[in-house]
Design a protein around this motif. Structure first.
Motif, PDB file in Angstrom:
ATOM      1  N   PRO A 142     -43.903 -31.662 -15.117  1.00 18.05           N
ATOM      2  CA  PRO A 142     -44.647 -32.747 -14.725  1.00 18.05           C
ATOM      3  C   PRO A 142     -45.484 -32.647 -13.296  1.00 18.05           C
ATOM      4  O   PRO A 142     -44.711 -32.429 -12.450  1.00 18.05           O
ATOM      5  N   THR A 143     -46.579 -32.987 -13.235  1.00 16.40           N
ATOM      6  CA  THR A 143     -47.131 -32.822 -12.031  1.00 16.40           C
ATOM      7  C   THR A 143     -46.719 -33.885 -11.020  1.00 16.40           C
ATOM      8  O   THR A 143     -46.735 -33.645  -9.655  1.00 16.40           O
ATOM      9  N   GLU A 144     -45.930 -34.908 -11.493  1.00 17.28           N
ATOM     10  CA  GLU A 144     -45.175 -35.794 -10.569  1.00 17.28           C
ATOM     11  C   GLU A 144     -44.256 -34.992  -9.590  1.00 17.28           C
ATOM     12  O   GLU A 144     -43.923 -35.514  -8.673  1.00 17.28           O
ATOM     13  N   LEU A 162     -46.381 -19.276 -16.888  1.00 17.45           N
ATOM     14  CA  LEU A 162     -47.378 -20.214 -16.999  1.00 17.45           C
ATOM     15  C   LEU A 162     -47.040 -21.304 -17.912  1.00 17.45           C
ATOM     16  O   LEU A 162     -47.238 -22.559 -17.590  1.00 17.45           O
ATOM     17  N   ALA A 163     -46.423 -20.969 -19.039  1.00 25.97           N
ATOM     18  CA  ALA A 163     -46.059 -21.936 -19.855  1.00 25.97           C
ATOM     19  C   ALA A 163     -45.017 -22.835 -19.389  1.00 25.97           C
ATOM     20  O   ALA A 163     -44.934 -24.034 -19.523  1.00 25.97           O
ATOM     21  N   GLY A 164     -43.975 -22.231 -18.479  1.00 24.06           N
ATOM     22  CA  GLY A 164     -42.916 -22.975 -18.125  1.00 24.06           C
ATOM     23  C   GLY A 164     -43.578 -23.880 -16.974  1.00 24.06           C
ATOM     24  O   GLY A 164     -43.154 -25.048 -16.906  1.00 24.06           O
ATOM     25  N   SER A 192     -37.230 -20.081 -18.876  1.00 22.33           N
ATOM     26  CA  SER A 192     -38.532 -19.251 -18.786  1.00 22.33           C
ATOM     27  C   SER A 192     -37.938 -17.587 -18.210  1.00 22.33           C
ATOM     28  O   SER A 192     -38.379 -16.739 -19.101  1.00 22.33           O
ATOM     29  N   THR A 193     -37.329 -17.554 -17.215  1.00 19.18           N
ATOM     30  CA  THR A 193     -36.854 -16.337 -16.620  1.00 19.18           C
ATOM     31  C   THR A 193     -35.922 -15.826 -17.455  1.00 19.18           C
ATOM     32  O   THR A 193     -35.948 -14.436 -17.843  1.00 19.18           O
ATOM     33  N   ILE A 194     -34.940 -16.645 -18.117  1.00 18.68           N
ATOM     34  CA  ILE A 194     -33.828 -15.930 -19.059  1.00 18.68           C
ATOM     35  C   ILE A 194     -34.586 -15.284 -20.168  1.00 18.68           C
ATOM     36  O   ILE A 194     -34.237 -14.039 -20.625  1.00 18.68           O
ATOM     37  N   SER A 195     -35.409 -16.147 -20.887  1.00 18.07           N
ATOM     38  CA  SER A 195     -36.183 -15.545 -22.140  1.00 18.07           C
ATOM     39  C   SER A 195     -37.105 -14.507 -21.902  1.00 18.07           C
ATOM     40  O   SER A 195     -37.140 -13.494 -22.489  1.00 18.07           O
TER      41      SER A 195
END
Lengths: 357, 320, 382
Positions: free
Chosen positions: A248-250, A241-243, A277-280
């Protein structure tokens, strides 16, 4: 305006002068430069006092700072004690553990450090129980990590779809993560109960089962994986979710304008950006999986996990604290440590390359 | 791009006329509804999945054993004839001392590891010393998070066995504290040592975003490195302290392995709550699930309260 | 107050791969007591590094920095008796304005609380912010934060103020207002000030003297008008002034300069100046070019041109001229704002010989600067 300002200035000066008379010698010298800027005697006086204090007592400190950097000695009280504590308890202990694994230490008589060999490692390689535990560890880590990642990503995308009560759902999904392995083991023991557990009753309505989840050695590992996924996919969700929120919404809009379908948009635009994100998340999940000892111990209230669910972590603790084969347990611990190192070593190197270390 | 905007912002101009527009709007709404319904259905299914084990445990804790448990559905609330609070009382009696013991080491260990983690993070981010020497220190601290504790257990037992901690703490025993409480002191120090790495990483991610110019301004203002921490960095890290304290508290409270190794038996007067819970309901006749569930909720209560009150901070600690 | 001297100051950064980057190369500047010096240059020119070396936030690789006659190299920042205003203001977010301003006095002196309070209040009066004393930075506007940052420096009563692009986060209107105010306060306190900016307008209007840096090297130190009218080299001539000076590459052929577009007659002075130079760059400022409508060109220093683009700025028009219609390489001249001039129009441009600068094409050094008989007293139009 000018007049007011110059009167303010005079006031400031007066305060400064008052300070000089009341202040101590060191500061008096410095301020003196300000009032008598052209008076060389006062300037020199200040130089002598400053020079005297720095050069005299701190020669060694200066040399340390020259070598290691300006704030080295000043910052040492902050990082050195925690570093020493961690160094002793983590790295000192691992080194000691390695030495113990080379002895024949068992029972209640202390280790004999005079006779060191790799006998315990030979024994471990030829021990079918260790081989099984290694395979189980590997299966548990891979299956748990993969499923928890996929499931967590799904949850994150669902939560990210602008839903109402987003916070409530997120709180619920993450809730199991705040519980102890000991607690969740109780819950899942009950869920998997042969006669009265929720799982068998739900499956019974569609004509499956009942199944002995814990007692059947060929499925107990997967039952454990399922329970761990339940506990930790909320964690993966939060990381993803953080990722997602960092994108950006663009990017979503641009993909839409380019005519991509929702599925295509996630697959080609969003997922590639979640690599970090996946790696961490994967690393942390693997570490959790290696610590699944607590869960397995609590399932049976003892060192011997259900048949088919023995992993290196449980095997090691059992060897050490149940049968007192200390050296053998240490050797198994080193094998486990090397497995962990093979995961975190590349990860730390990756982080270092990314400039995060 | 311009076409899309045109369609949205100025529908009356579109070639389809009013009828076509109405049709399209209806279609859009229908599509939207179907999609939203499916979305919320999935989300609710997930919610059921995550809550079922907890819900089932909660209702079971109020049922009599074995009649109530075997004759009702595991997720159904107890009917009046099978309702009892007895399991909670039994569990509370068994776990009460464990709750106190857990708090005795979890609270100081949490505070100390957070503080030391903050110190380390400050000394390794805002201090200006050579990256060549700083990087290994940092790497060793970060790697400490990922160490499987099995790799340090045997030396840890040896170390605490060799330390004359029991003699050092003699004044406590004189005061009537059971000597088994040495184990709690060992647990505190152990948890502090192994908690520092994660706390350091959490604080470091925060300190790296602190304005460098602000720290320089404070140094120019005459503050020493220590004073900058005391007066600037420490006060502005209160939000991060909340995150770290909450995360670290749940971790220490929930951990079984060190408790098992250092205190070893659940019958010890110093046994932490997780250690007692792990053996609860087993020694009685068969497996008393109602008792186990009640015990699980009591043991989880402190972390549940913390989680429900500070969910945001917990999520932040987890995500970093 | 004190005089600040930089003596052959040099800063070399060593890259990760071991290669050296010279950020500041033998800079020598002498800043008189009470002087306001502006360090100006494009980004990456080493101006901020120079300032940070004075502050003690960067070490000095080579050379000496003296404050009031004694070297401060190697001293800790807090021992240097300087105060710095940062681009981001760097206010302490958890402290009120009052606490922000008293922090430095509390940390660096043994001054009694009452005295600190008095100083803070005086400075707040000076900056016209007494009503903000009990607010936190998050409750202040950008301009107010700027004043607090300034106040934090003022209460210290340091020997030197260092300012690192302090106005660049403000909007245009507030910036010009603060520019005036900052100058007034500096004049009033009489504190030696070093001010870093990339904005040449700020440099021209604020500095007693300006020091122009490029690529880590000092290009010129002088009053704003000196740098404007007597640039030491091609870089300074192009950097100072808006719109920038026009340059034409040329070769010397007898008593004429020959470019690929036009030939320009050399005066006796100029001929002497360019002697021995292979290539020469001719420079002329836009406002010195005389644009007349009645053609064709009748004199040696007049050229037939076509107006390419006109940028009206109200008080004046910037006119882009080409030597033929739709020409790609144009030069710019400024004419009065009331004068009507249109794109496509044919006009005559005159480069008056007393306004022409000549630079060595190879080294960039100025060979000949414009004559200053009249120009010395007039304010430059920028």
């Amino acid at each position: 305006m000018r007049d007011i300002l110059s009167s303010v200035r005079q006031r400031l000066r007066r305060v400064a002068r008052a300070t000089r008379t009341s202040g101590d010698a060191g500061h008096g010298g410095e301020d003196g430069t300000e009032a008598n800027g052209d008076d060389p005697a006062l300037d020199d006086g200040a130089v002598v006092t400053d020079g005297g204090t720095t050069a005299g007592s701190d020669g060694f400190v200066d040399r340390l700072n020259d070598r290691f950097g300006d704030d080295f000695t000043e910052s040492a009280p902050f990082w050195l004690p925690p570093f020493l504590l961690v160094g002793l308890f983590v790295y000192g202990a691992i080194a000691w553990n390695f030495v113990i694994s080379l002895t024949d230490y068992q029972g209640f008589i202390g280790p004999d450090y005079s006779d060191l060999d790799f006998e315990m490692y030979v024994r471990a390689i030829n021990d079918s129980a260790v081989i099984d535990a290694t395979v189980n560890t590997f299966l548990l880590v891979v299956a748990f990590t993969a499923v928890a990642l996929g499931f967590g990503l799904l949850l994150a995308i669902l939560i990210d779809r602008n839903i109402r009560f987003e916070n409530t759902f997120r709180t619920i999904y993450l809730l199991p993560m705040s519980l102890s392995f000991v607690v969740t083991a109780q819950f899942w023991l009950w869920m998997y109960n042969y006669n009265n557990g929720v799982v068998n009753i739900v499956l019974g309505t569609v004509g499956i089962g009942p199944i002995s989840w814990i007692g059947n050695s060929s499925i107990v590992l997967w039952a454990v994986v399922f329970a761990l996924v339940w506990q930790f996919s909320g964690y993966t969700m939060v990381v993803y979710l953080a990722g997602l929120r960092a994108i950006p919404t663009e990017h979503y809009e641009a993909a839409r304008v380019d005519g991509a379908s929702t599925l295509k948009m996630y697959w080609r635009v969003i997922l590639p950006q979640l690599k970090g994100s996946t790696i961490s998340a994967a690393i942390v999940l693997m570490v959790f999986a290696l610590k699944a000892f607590d869960f397995l111990y609590s399932l049976v209230s003892g060192y011997r996990p259900p048949n088919g669910a023995d992993i290196l972590a449980t095997k090691m603790v059992r060897e050490a604290y149940s049968t007192n084969n200390w050296a053998y347990a240490s050797a198994i611990a080193i094998i486990l440590f090397l497995m962990a190192l093979s995961i975190i070593g590349p990860y730390l190197y990756y982080e270092y390359k990314q400039g995060n270390l | 791009m311009s076409d899309a905007r045109h369609d949205e912002s100025d529908p009356t101009d579109s070639a389809g006329g009013t009828d076509g527009l109405a049709d399209r709007l209806r279609d859009d709404l229908a599509g939207l509804d179907g999609y939203r319904v499916a979305l919320y259905a999935t989300i609710l299914t997930m919610t059921v999945f995550f809550l079922t084990p907890i819900e089932s445990g909660l209702v079971t804790a109020f049922k009599t054993n074995p009649e109530g448990i075997s004759s009702t559905l595991p997720f159904a609330p107890p009917p009046p004839q099978f309702f009892t609070l007895e399991k909670w009382q039994t569990a509370m009696a068994a776990l009460g001392r464990g709750m106190v013991n857990s708090a005795l080491y979890a609270v100081p260990a949490t505070i100390l590891s957070a503080l030391l983690g903050s110190f380390a993070a400050y000394g390794l981010t805002q201090a200006d010393w050579r990256a060549r020497y700083k990087a290994p220190v940092l790497t060793m601290l970060v790697a400490g998070i990922f160490i499987p504790y099995q790799a340090v257990l045997v030396p840890l037992s040896q170390f605490w066995g060799a330390m004359p901690l029991q003699e050092l703490l003699t004044p406590l025993w004189v005061l009537g504290v059971p000597e088994a409480y040495t184990g709690l002191v060992e647990l505190t120090i152990t948890h502090v040592a192994y908690g520092i790495p994660i706390c350091m990483v959490l604080f470091r991610s925060y300190y790296r975003n602190v304005s460098e110019e602000m720290i320089e301004a404070a140094r120019l203002d005459g503050a020493t490195f220590r004073r900058v921490y005391r007066r600037i960095v420490f006060p502005i890290s209160t939000p991060m302290f909340a995150v770290v304290l909450i995360y670290q508290f749940t971790q220490i409270w929930n951990d079984l392995l060190f408790a098992l190794i250092l205190v070893s038996t659940e019958s010890s007067p110093a046994a932490p709550v997780v250690l007692i819970l792990a053996g609860l309901g087993e020694s009685m006749e068969g497996q008393d699930f109602a008792l186990r569930m009640a015990g699980a909720f009591i043991a989880a209560l402190p972390t549940l309260i913390v989680y429900i009150m500070f969910g945001e901070e917990f999520a932040e600690g987890v995500a970093t | 107050m004190a005089r600040l001297e930089l003596d052959d100051v040099r800063k070399v950064f060593t890259d990760d791969d071991g290669s050296d980057i010279v950020a500041v190369d033998d800079v020598t500047v002498d800043i008189e007591d009470g002087d306001f010096l502006v360090l100006v240059g494009p980004s990456g020119c080493g101006k901020s590094t120079t300032l940070r070396m004075v502050a003690g936030l960067e070490t000095v690789t080579d050379g000496d920095i003296r404050l009031g006659g004694r070297s401060i190299v190697g001293q800790k920042p807090q021992d240097r008796d300087i105060a710095m205003v940062f681009q981001s203001y760097a206010l302490y977010p958890h402290m009120t304005t009052r606490e922000n301003m008293s922090f430095g006095l509390e940390e660096s002196t043994d001054m009694a609380d009452a005295e600190i309070d008095e100083r803070v209040e005086n400075a707040a009066d000076l900056l016209d912010i007494p009503e903000l004393l009990d607010r936190k930075p998050s409750e202040l506007s950008g301009g107010q934060q700027q004043r607090v940052a300034l106040g934090r420096a003022i209460v210290r009563e340091p020997e030197v103020f260092l300012m690192d692009e302090p106005l660049s986060n403000l909007d245009a209107k507030l910036r010009s207002q603060m520019r005036t105010e900052l100058q007034r306060i500096q004049e009033d306190l009489g504190t030696t000030t070093v001010y870093v900016t990339h904005d040449q307008t700020e440099a021209m209007t604020m500095g007693d003297r300006i020091a122009i840096l490029d690529g880590g090297e000092l290009q010129q130190v002088g009053t704003p008008l000196e740098c404007y009218h007597r640039p030491a080299n091609h870089f300074v001539a192009g950097f100072i002034g808006e719109p920038a000076m026009n340059f034409f590459d040329a070769t010397v052929e007898g008593d004429r300069l020959v470019t690929d577009r036009f030939e320009y007659p050399l005066t006796a002075d100029m001929r002497e100046a360019v002697e021995g130079a292979d290539g020469v760059t001719l420079g002329v400022r836009p406002e010195d070019i005389e644009v007349t409508a009645d053609g064709p060109a009748s004199d040696d220093d007049e050229f037939d041109t076509v107006v390419d683009v006109v940028e009206p700025m109200g008080n004046e028009n910037a006119v882009y001229l080409g030597f033929e219609a739709d020409s790609r390489d144009t030069f710019v001249a400024t004419v009065g704002g009331m004068r009507r001039i249109d794109a496509g129009e044919s006009v005559v441009a005159r480069f008056p010989s007393d306004a022409v600068h000549l630079f060595d094409a190879a080294s960039g050094d100025a060979l000949h600067n414009r004559s200053l008989e009249d120009a010395a007293d007039t304010e430059p139009r920028i």
